[in-house]
Scaffold this active site. Sequence first.
Site, PDB file in Angstrom:
ATOM      1  N   ASN A  46       0.865  -1.183   0.000  1.00  0.00           N
ATOM      2  CA  ASN A  46       0.000   0.000   0.000  1.00  0.00           C
ATOM      3  C   ASN A  46       0.901   1.232   0.000  1.00  0.00           C
ATOM      4  OD1 ASN A  46      -1.825   2.028   0.451  1.00  0.00           O
ATOM      5  ND2 ASN A  46      -2.483   1.324   2.479  1.00  0.00           N
ATOM      6  N   HIS A  72      -9.597   1.010   4.974  1.00  0.00           N
ATOM      7  CA  HIS A  72      -8.324   1.211   5.685  1.00  0.00           C
ATOM      8  C   HIS A  72      -8.561   2.163   6.856  1.00  0.00           C
ATOM      9  CE1 HIS A  72      -4.223   2.362   6.553  1.00  0.00           C
ATOM     10  NE2 HIS A  72      -3.839   1.282   5.886  1.00  0.00           N
ATOM     11  N   GLY A 122       5.023   1.305   4.708  1.00  0.00           N
ATOM     12  CA  GLY A 122       6.352   1.894   4.555  1.00  0.00           C
ATOM     13  C   GLY A 122       7.353   1.016   3.817  1.00  0.00           C
ATOM     14  N   SER A 145       3.427  -2.248  10.333  1.00  0.00           N
ATOM     15  CA  SER A 145       4.877  -2.212  10.566  1.00  0.00           C
ATOM     16  C   SER A 145       5.587  -3.509  10.173  1.00  0.00           C
ATOM     17  CB  SER A 145       5.162  -1.851  12.036  1.00  0.00           C
ATOM     18  OG  SER A 145       4.505  -0.647  12.360  1.00  0.00           O
ATOM     19  N   GLU A 184      -5.456  -5.094  10.450  1.00  0.00           N
ATOM     20  CA  GLU A 184      -4.461  -4.041  10.689  1.00  0.00           C
ATOM     21  C   GLU A 184      -4.795  -3.345  12.005  1.00  0.00           C
ATOM     22  OE1 GLU A 184      -2.372  -2.795   6.718  1.00  0.00           O
ATOM     23  OE2 GLU A 184      -3.833  -1.324   7.364  1.00  0.00           O
ATOM     24  N   LYS A 223       0.127   4.263  -0.178  1.00  0.00           N
ATOM     25  CA  LYS A 223      -0.498   5.441   0.436  1.00  0.00           C
ATOM     26  C   LYS A 223      -0.256   6.669  -0.452  1.00  0.00           C
ATOM     27  CE  LYS A 223      -0.288   3.117   4.862  1.00  0.00           C
ATOM     28  NZ  LYS A 223      -0.171   3.174   6.310  1.00  0.00           N
TER      29      LYS A 223
HETATM   30  P1  13P Z   1       3.040   0.283   7.686  1.00  0.00           P
HETATM   31  O1  13P Z   1       3.576  -0.997   7.082  1.00  0.00           O
HETATM   32  O2  13P Z   1       3.786   1.491   7.252  1.00  0.00           O
HETATM   33  O3  13P Z   1       2.882   0.142   9.166  1.00  0.00           O
HETATM   34  O4  13P Z   1       1.559   0.478   7.098  1.00  0.00           O
HETATM   35  C1  13P Z   1       0.643  -0.547   7.240  1.00  0.00           C
HETATM   36  C2  13P Z   1      -0.566  -0.195   6.483  1.00  0.00           C
HETATM   37  O5  13P Z   1      -1.322   0.671   6.889  1.00  0.00           O
HETATM   38  C3  13P Z   1      -0.781  -0.884   5.210  1.00  0.00           C
HETATM   39  O6  13P Z   1      -2.057  -0.662   4.718  1.00  0.00           O
END
Ligand code: 13P
Length: 256
Positions: free
Chosen positions: A8, A93, A236, A214, A165, A10
């Site tokens: 993702n 999400h 990330g 994470s 999540e 983002k």
């Molecule tokens: P991170 O891997 O940055 O914690 O993000 C998780 C997330 O929200 C994936 O949709």
Amino acid sequence: MKLYIVGNWKMNFSVGEASVYLHKLQQKIRTSKEVGVIIAPPSIALQPLTLQLDPKKIKLASQNGNYHDFGAYTGEVSYTQLRGLVDYAIIGHSERRYLFCETDKDIRESVAAAIRNQIAPILCLGETEVERTFGETRDVLRDQLVGGLSQVAVEDLPKVMVAYEPVWAISTTTSAKIASPDDVSDAVQFLRQTLTDLYGATIAKKVPLLYGGSVKPANAGAYLTIPEVNGLLIGGASLIAEQFLGIIETAKRVAS
Ligand code: 13P
């Protein structure tokens, strides 16, 4: 079951940067029947990326969508408009739920609209830190799962993926906030049981359950070896080719 590694992105990368990054990924990814790789770029990059995408290696997902087909909804992109561009859509999400005030109705309508447009929903759910502290995790997961799937017919359920999540474990480097494999195991077992109660065991076990929060190359193996975890939703670390490719390689080792 096949494992799924979903990135993702983002709100990151310009269209040009997305194109360069995809090029790099595709050069290095080796296809595998056991591991499906999906990326969710920002919506502005979806159409240009289809021009260079090798769908045998990588599938596209949207990060969101609007459940109305067309109309006076300034700034929105509908699942009808996404049809044919993406195979999957991330829906519900926590950043959409809490930063953009998406309601349970938006989410259940979006799941239905995605399916209606031949897009497989990746339904995200998870408790906040406060809900966890008050011992409400299971209630939240049940409500979000039952709510999100309330318009999904039995025969459509295998098209859906569910991503656990926990909101408190997203984008953190604080070790106390990284979900332990036991936390994840409890949650996914509960989700599988709830799906079984809703749809019966045969259909429920066809739904891939992903973990997100994470995830890094160093902990991906620990999550992927949890029984009932069928993949990862990565924020990330999906933006750094070496890390994302490392997680894909881990998934291949776990799957084989
Ligand atoms: P991170 O891997 O940055 O914690 O993000 C998780 C997330 O929200 C994936 O949709």
